[in-house]
Design a protein around this motif. Structure first.
Motif, PDB file in Angstrom:
ATOM      1  N   ASP A   1     -16.424 -77.431  13.265  1.00 14.34           N
ATOM      2  CA  ASP A   1     -16.768 -76.958  13.902  1.00 14.34           C
ATOM      3  C   ASP A   1     -17.956 -76.403  13.609  1.00 14.34           C
ATOM      4  OD1 ASP A   1     -14.238 -77.521  15.512  1.00 14.34           O
ATOM      5  OD2 ASP A   1     -13.461 -75.512  15.648  1.00 14.34           O
TER       6      ASP A   1
ATOM      7  N   GLY B   1      -9.652 -72.761  16.700  1.00 17.02           N
ATOM      8  CA  GLY B   1     -10.184 -72.433  17.500  1.00 17.02           C
ATOM      9  C   GLY B   1     -11.350 -71.759  17.784  1.00 17.02           C
TER      10      GLY B   1
ATOM     11  N   PRO C   1     -20.731 -69.789  10.700  1.00 16.12           N
ATOM     12  CA  PRO C   1     -21.671 -69.405   9.865  1.00 16.12           C
ATOM     13  C   PRO C   1     -21.322 -69.857   8.519  1.00 16.12           C
ATOM     14  CG  PRO C   1     -20.624 -67.730  10.977  1.00 16.12           C
ATOM     15  CD  PRO C   1     -20.455 -68.566  11.217  1.00 16.12           C
ATOM     16  N   ALA C   2     -19.967 -70.144   7.941  1.00 20.03           N
ATOM     17  CA  ALA C   2     -20.015 -69.375   6.192  1.00 20.03           C
ATOM     18  C   ALA C   2     -19.947 -70.714   6.334  1.00 20.03           C
ATOM     19  CB  ALA C   2     -18.432 -69.186   5.929  1.00 20.03           C
ATOM     20  N   SER C   3     -19.381 -71.998   6.486  1.00 20.63           N
ATOM     21  CA  SER C   3     -19.614 -73.602   6.182  1.00 20.63           C
ATOM     22  C   SER C   3     -21.117 -74.066   6.774  1.00 20.63           C
ATOM     23  CB  SER C   3     -18.429 -74.060   7.449  1.00 20.63           C
ATOM     24  OG  SER C   3     -18.391 -75.468   7.036  1.00 20.63           O
TER      25      SER C   3
ATOM     26  N   GLU D   1     -13.332 -66.726  12.828  1.00 23.89           N
ATOM     27  CA  GLU D   1     -12.292 -64.906  11.636  1.00 23.89           C
ATOM     28  C   GLU D   1     -12.266 -63.577  12.875  1.00 23.89           C
ATOM     29  OE1 GLU D   1     -13.805 -64.994   7.713  1.00 23.89           O
ATOM     30  OE2 GLU D   1     -13.320 -62.920   7.887  1.00 23.89           O
TER      31      GLU D   1
ATOM     32  N   LYS E   1      -7.358 -69.024  12.309  1.00 23.38           N
ATOM     33  CA  LYS E   1      -6.654 -69.697  13.306  1.00 23.38           C
ATOM     34  C   LYS E   1      -8.214 -71.231  13.392  1.00 23.38           C
ATOM     35  CE  LYS E   1      -4.723 -69.500  17.409  1.00 23.38           C
ATOM     36  NZ  LYS E   1      -4.726 -70.391  17.822  1.00 23.38           N
TER      37      LYS E   1
ATOM     38  N   THR F   1     -12.648 -66.804  -1.690  1.00 22.07           N
ATOM     39  CA  THR F   1     -11.454 -66.496  -3.082  1.00 22.07           C
ATOM     40  C   THR F   1     -12.658 -67.308  -3.467  1.00 22.07           C
ATOM     41  OG1 THR F   1      -9.864 -67.017  -1.454  1.00 22.07           O
ATOM     42  CG2 THR F   1      -9.835 -67.177  -3.929  1.00 22.07           C
TER      43      THR F   1
ATOM     44  N   ARG G   1     -17.206 -63.141   6.788  1.00 21.67           N
ATOM     45  CA  ARG G   1     -16.652 -64.387   6.702  1.00 21.67           C
ATOM     46  C   ARG G   1     -15.775 -64.077   4.880  1.00 21.67           C
ATOM     47  NH1 ARG G   1     -16.728 -64.694  11.654  1.00 21.67           N
ATOM     48  NH2 ARG G   1     -17.851 -66.083  11.882  1.00 21.67           N
ATOM     49  N   THR G   2     -14.528 -64.330   5.230  1.00 24.89           N
ATOM     50  CA  THR G   2     -13.827 -64.026   3.644  1.00 24.89           C
ATOM     51  C   THR G   2     -13.194 -65.328   2.645  1.00 24.89           C
ATOM     52  OG1 THR G   2     -12.561 -62.901   5.165  1.00 24.89           O
ATOM     53  CG2 THR G   2     -11.653 -63.300   2.434  1.00 24.89           C
TER      54      THR G   2
ATOM     55  N   ASP H   1     -14.455 -71.886  -3.629  1.00 24.66           N
ATOM     56  CA  ASP H   1     -15.048 -72.739  -2.642  1.00 24.66           C
ATOM     57  C   ASP H   1     -14.526 -73.118  -1.222  1.00 24.66           C
ATOM     58  OD1 ASP H   1     -14.962 -73.771  -5.665  1.00 24.66           O
ATOM     59  OD2 ASP H   1     -12.851 -74.482  -5.480  1.00 24.66           O
TER      60      ASP H   1
ATOM     61  N   HIS I   1     -15.556 -77.510   7.457  1.00 23.59           N
ATOM     62  CA  HIS I   1     -14.876 -78.470   8.448  1.00 23.59           C
ATOM     63  C   HIS I   1     -16.000 -78.844   9.913  1.00 23.59           C
ATOM     64  CE1 HIS I   1     -15.808 -73.875  10.634  1.00 23.59           C
ATOM     65  NE2 HIS I   1     -15.166 -73.402   9.107  1.00 23.59           N
TER      66      HIS I   1
ATOM     67  N   VAL J   1     -14.235 -74.934   2.470  1.00 21.65           N
ATOM     68  CA  VAL J   1     -13.270 -76.165   3.273  1.00 21.65           C
ATOM     69  C   VAL J   1     -14.987 -76.319   4.096  1.00 21.65           C
ATOM     70  CG1 VAL J   1     -12.379 -77.319   4.465  1.00 21.65           C
ATOM     71  CG2 VAL J   1     -11.574 -75.261   2.673  1.00 21.65           C
TER      72      VAL J   1
HETATM   73  C1  FAD Z   1      -8.324 -63.902   1.460  1.00 22.98           C
HETATM   74  C2  FAD Z   1      -8.731 -64.823   2.633  1.00 22.98           C
HETATM   75  C3  FAD Z   1      -9.477 -65.691   1.368  1.00 22.98           C
HETATM   76  C4  FAD Z   1      -9.899 -67.436   1.413  1.00 22.98           C
HETATM   77  N1  FAD Z   1     -10.770 -68.596   1.207  1.00 22.98           N
HETATM   78  C5  FAD Z   1     -11.456 -68.885   1.298  1.00 22.98           C
HETATM   79  C6  FAD Z   1     -11.366 -69.772   0.976  1.00 22.98           C
HETATM   80  O1  FAD Z   1     -11.439 -69.497  -0.760  1.00 22.98           O
HETATM   81  N2  FAD Z   1     -12.300 -71.154   1.113  1.00 22.98           N
HETATM   82  C7  FAD Z   1     -11.865 -71.541   2.382  1.00 22.98           C
HETATM   83  O2  FAD Z   1     -13.312 -72.654   2.719  1.00 22.98           O
HETATM   84  N3  FAD Z   1     -11.994 -70.345   2.877  1.00 22.98           N
HETATM   85  C8  FAD Z   1     -11.111 -69.311   2.805  1.00 22.98           C
HETATM   86  N4  FAD Z   1     -11.188 -68.367   3.418  1.00 22.98           N
HETATM   87  C9  FAD Z   1     -11.039 -68.949   4.965  1.00 22.98           C
HETATM   88  C10 FAD Z   1     -12.282 -68.995   5.690  1.00 22.98           C
HETATM   89  O3  FAD Z   1     -11.959 -67.448   5.780  1.00 22.98           O
HETATM   90  C11 FAD Z   1     -11.989 -69.201   7.218  1.00 22.98           C
HETATM   91  O4  FAD Z   1     -11.983 -70.952   7.378  1.00 22.98           O
HETATM   92  C12 FAD Z   1     -13.849 -68.600   8.444  1.00 22.98           C
HETATM   93  O5  FAD Z   1     -13.062 -69.157   9.746  1.00 22.98           O
HETATM   94  C13 FAD Z   1     -14.288 -69.980   7.915  1.00 22.98           C
HETATM   95  O6  FAD Z   1     -15.468 -69.707   8.719  1.00 22.98           O
HETATM   96  P1  FAD Z   1     -17.147 -70.413  10.102  1.00 22.98           P
HETATM   97  O7  FAD Z   1     -17.526 -69.069   9.047  1.00 22.98           O
HETATM   98  O8  FAD Z   1     -16.961 -71.682   8.381  1.00 22.98           O
HETATM   99  O9  FAD Z   1     -16.164 -70.392  10.572  1.00 22.98           O
HETATM  100  P2  FAD Z   1     -15.978 -69.322  11.466  1.00 22.98           P
HETATM  101  O10 FAD Z   1     -16.978 -68.833  12.335  1.00 22.98           O
HETATM  102  O11 FAD Z   1     -15.222 -68.524  11.028  1.00 22.98           O
HETATM  103  O12 FAD Z   1     -14.820 -70.386  12.812  1.00 22.98           O
HETATM  104  C14 FAD Z   1     -15.405 -71.364  13.190  1.00 22.98           C
HETATM  105  C15 FAD Z   1     -14.924 -72.314  13.912  1.00 22.98           C
HETATM  106  O13 FAD Z   1     -14.110 -73.298  12.417  1.00 22.98           O
HETATM  107  C16 FAD Z   1     -13.013 -73.579  12.527  1.00 22.98           C
HETATM  108  N5  FAD Z   1     -12.517 -73.446  10.926  1.00 22.98           N
HETATM  109  C17 FAD Z   1     -12.980 -71.970  10.471  1.00 22.98           C
HETATM  110  N6  FAD Z   1     -12.458 -72.398   8.873  1.00 22.98           N
HETATM  111  C18 FAD Z   1     -11.602 -73.865   9.393  1.00 22.98           C
HETATM  112  C19 FAD Z   1     -11.075 -74.549   8.758  1.00 22.98           C
HETATM  113  N7  FAD Z   1     -10.560 -74.059   7.368  1.00 22.98           N
HETATM  114  N8  FAD Z   1     -10.786 -76.265   8.757  1.00 22.98           N
HETATM  115  C20 FAD Z   1     -10.950 -76.612  10.035  1.00 22.98           C
HETATM  116  N9  FAD Z   1     -11.582 -75.587  10.897  1.00 22.98           N
HETATM  117  C21 FAD Z   1     -11.155 -73.917  10.847  1.00 22.98           C
HETATM  118  C22 FAD Z   1     -12.160 -72.361  13.530  1.00 22.98           C
HETATM  119  O14 FAD Z   1     -10.731 -72.763  13.684  1.00 22.98           O
HETATM  120  C23 FAD Z   1     -13.732 -72.401  14.728  1.00 22.98           C
HETATM  121  O15 FAD Z   1     -13.339 -72.934  16.331  1.00 22.98           O
HETATM  122  C24 FAD Z   1      -9.860 -67.028   3.550  1.00 22.98           C
HETATM  123  C25 FAD Z   1      -9.782 -66.774   4.069  1.00 22.98           C
HETATM  124  C26 FAD Z   1      -8.601 -65.668   4.114  1.00 22.98           C
HETATM  125  C27 FAD Z   1      -8.579 -64.544   4.738  1.00 22.98           C
END
Ligand code: FAD
Length: 257
Positions: A92, A242, A95-97, A245, A240, A74, A71-72, A86, A90, A88
């Protein structure tokens, strides 16, 4: 940070460092939907300096594969032996959130990178910086690095009014906060605000990062502008709605073909 003459965006590439194990030192609720995790420990010993706004890859165990889930994120801030990330938080999950919410001080995480920074071109005549909450860490760093005389606009979409953060900006940068309780569902929300702004004279440096469908709308708008020079634009999708990553990455790659 100065750019080399003629450089449009700083993109500092370096040989790929090995992932390092970092320790969660503390957590801070920045705003209701943004959680700051400070990582440090011995693994920081070889972490390069001045990596604010660079991205890192957080690695989570994968039950289906030997390859970790990546998971990416900043680097929002860096001090001698620690970095802030930091998140967000969210609805859904993901793994990261989920990890950010449940992790406790002392927990360890493997962190790859840092990867290249994407900074605005500080030699531009004016600046337009646009993004949603996932881009707020990168936007904050960019704003802190702008020259004092910088002018232009920053547009930031947040989930709730209480997610508005104080930002360090030059006096002539106009800040527009947009509130969207359902991120990813209004693909022209950021663009509509961009269209309302007076286009300033001279060469802009435009920096945008947000959800994929919003990014597409913004990109199409900028590309259609008269005298548009693609070198003046950095634009990226950070997630995106729904899809995870992994799937987002596939869609992103397809955009390049
Ligand atoms: C270069 C780069 C830098 C980034 N820096 C940051 C950062 O500093 N802080 C940060 O919070 N994010 C950042 N992101 C975005 C973050 O990588 C994605 O939001 C990521 O998908 C979160 O992973 P996850 O495991 O929580 O959810 P995933 O397993 O990827 O997704 C699970 C579900 O959650 C939904 N989802 C994912 N992100 C969000 C969201 N923000 N809001 C609502 N629904 C969401 C997806 O659509 C999916 O349905 C960055 C992305 C990139 C490419």
């Amino acid at each position: 940070m100065p750019l080399s003459p003629g450089a449009k965006y700083e993109s500092v590439s370096m040989s790929k460092p090995s992932p390092r194990e970092l320790t969660l030192l503390r957590k801070q609720q920045v705003t209701p939907n943004m959680l700051r995790l400070t990582l440090g420990g011995e693994g920081m010993a070889d972490f390069p300096e001045e990596q604010e706004s660079a991205y890192v890859k957080l690695m989570f165990p994968n039950t289906d594969s030997v390859k970790p889930i990546l998971r990416t994120y900043t680097v929002r801030a860096q001090r001698h032996d620690e970095i802030d990330i930091d998140f967000v938080i969210h609805e859904d999950g993901g793994p990261a959130s989920t990890w950010a919410t449940s992790a406790k001080a002392g927990d360890r995480i493997t962190v790859g990178g840092p990867g290249p920074k994407k900074l605005v071109d500080d030699s531009a005549d004016w600046f337009l910086i646009v993004g949603d909450m996932t881009a707020l860490p990168a936007i904050s760093v960019n704003l802190e690095l702008l020259p004092k005389h910088a002018r232009g606009y920053v547009i930031i979409e947040v989930i709730n009014e209480s997610d508005i953060q104080p930002l360090k900006t030059p006096d002539n940068i106009e800040i527009h906060w947009l509130i969207n309780p359902r991120p990813g569902t209004r693909d022209t929300f950021l663009l509509d605000k961009v269209r309302q702004l007076d286009w300033l004279k001279g060469r802009p440096s435009i920096w945008c990062a947000c959800e994929l469908t919003s990014m597409r709308k913004l990109r199409a708008h900028f590309r259609a502008l008269p005298n548009f020079d693609k070198k003046d634009l950095y634009i990226s999708s950070y997630w995106k709605l729904g899809v995870s990553e992994e799937e987002h990455k596939v869609l992103k790659r397809a955009e390049l073909n």
